[in-house]
Scaffold this active site. Structure first.
Site, short mmCIF file in Angstrom:
data_model
loop_
_atom_site.label_atom_id
_atom_site.label_comp_id
_atom_site.label_asym_id
_atom_site.label_seq_id
_atom_site.Cartn_x
_atom_site.Cartn_y
_atom_site.Cartn_z
N CYS A 8 7.25 -2.35 -1.27
CA CYS A 8 7.14 -2.93 -2.61
C CYS A 8 8.56 -3.19 -3.10
O CYS A 8 9.49 -3.25 -2.30
CB CYS A 8 6.34 -2.03 -3.56
SG CYS A 8 7.12 -0.47 -4.02
N ASN A 11 10.13 0.96 -4.25
CA ASN A 11 9.70 2.07 -3.39
C ASN A 11 9.51 3.37 -4.16
O ASN A 11 9.80 4.45 -3.67
CB ASN A 11 10.67 2.26 -2.22
CG ASN A 11 10.15 3.19 -1.13
OD1 ASN A 11 10.93 3.91 -0.51
ND2 ASN A 11 8.86 3.19 -0.86
N CYS A 13 6.52 3.37 -6.57
CA CYS A 13 5.14 3.33 -7.08
C CYS A 13 4.14 2.93 -5.99
O CYS A 13 3.46 3.77 -5.42
CB CYS A 13 5.01 2.36 -8.27
SG CYS A 13 5.94 2.84 -9.73
N ARG A 14 4.08 1.64 -5.70
CA ARG A 14 3.04 1.12 -4.81
C ARG A 14 3.22 1.50 -3.35
O ARG A 14 2.27 1.97 -2.70
CB ARG A 14 2.93 -0.40 -4.94
CG ARG A 14 2.47 -0.83 -6.32
CD ARG A 14 2.59 -2.31 -6.51
NE ARG A 14 4.01 -2.68 -6.57
CZ ARG A 14 4.45 -3.93 -6.60
NH1 ARG A 14 3.60 -4.93 -6.53
NH2 ARG A 14 5.74 -4.18 -6.67
N SER A 15 4.41 1.28 -2.80
CA SER A 15 4.56 1.53 -1.36
C SER A 15 4.49 3.01 -1.00
O SER A 15 3.87 3.35 0.01
CB SER A 15 5.82 0.86 -0.80
OG SER A 15 6.98 1.25 -1.48
N ASP A 124 1.85 -4.08 -9.87
CA ASP A 124 2.89 -3.09 -10.13
C ASP A 124 2.51 -2.29 -11.38
O ASP A 124 2.44 -2.85 -12.47
CB ASP A 124 4.23 -3.78 -10.33
CG ASP A 124 5.39 -2.81 -10.37
OD1 ASP A 124 5.17 -1.58 -10.49
OD2 ASP A 124 6.54 -3.28 -10.30
#
Length: 157
Positions: A8, A11, A13-15, A124
């Protein structure tokens, strides 16, 4: 060994959430010696930091511990090391496409492609609230399951 990198922007939150969900599935099936996971961001703002506290809180609620993860930036060498590089959104996918060497033989794709939702972005949640993080985890679970099924099918070939 199959190596999977989730990407993301920062690095945090999402990934790392995608890595935690996928890593959980890999552990459940006893495949830690067969499938390696990692995550990274296309930006370097948070290098060395743990995942966002809200991501960790929601992750723990869903049964995923990601306290050991630390943010890092995508490196050119990742294309030599990872079989799968999965972007969380179109912007990061385009950044990865620009970085990808012509000799890269792995799979560069969007994460949600593995949930049958081709081209869909994982939103996000950074500027949102806990419900936005819950939405991310709810999206990532079927994508991670689809990814694992895909990898296991490829291993059989």
């Amino acid at each position: 060994m199959t190596r999977v990198l989730f990407v993301c922007l920062g690095n945090i939150c999402r990934s790392p959430s995608a890595e935690a969900v996928f890593r959980g599935l890999v552990r459940e099936r006893g495949l830690e010696d067969t499938i390696l996971t990692d995550s990274a961001g296309t930006g370097a703002w948070h290098v060395g930091n743990p995942p966002d506290e809200r991501a960790q809180l929601v992750g723990r609620h869903y049964g995923y511990d990601m306290s050991d993860l630390r943010a890092r930036k995508v490196e050119d060498t990742d294309f030599a090391e990872f079989d799968y590089i999965l972007a969380m959104d179109n912007s990061n996918f385009r950044n990865l496409e620009r970085m990808r060497p012509s000799a890269y033989a792995g799979t560069l794709a969007m994460m949600m492609d593995f949930a049958g939702r081709n081209g869909e972005e994982v939103p996000d949640p950074y500027y949102g609230d806990l419900s936005d993080y819950e939405t991310v985890f709810d999206m990532l679970k079927p994508a991670a399951e689809g990814l694992l099924a895909h990898i296991l099918d490829e291993m059989k070939k």
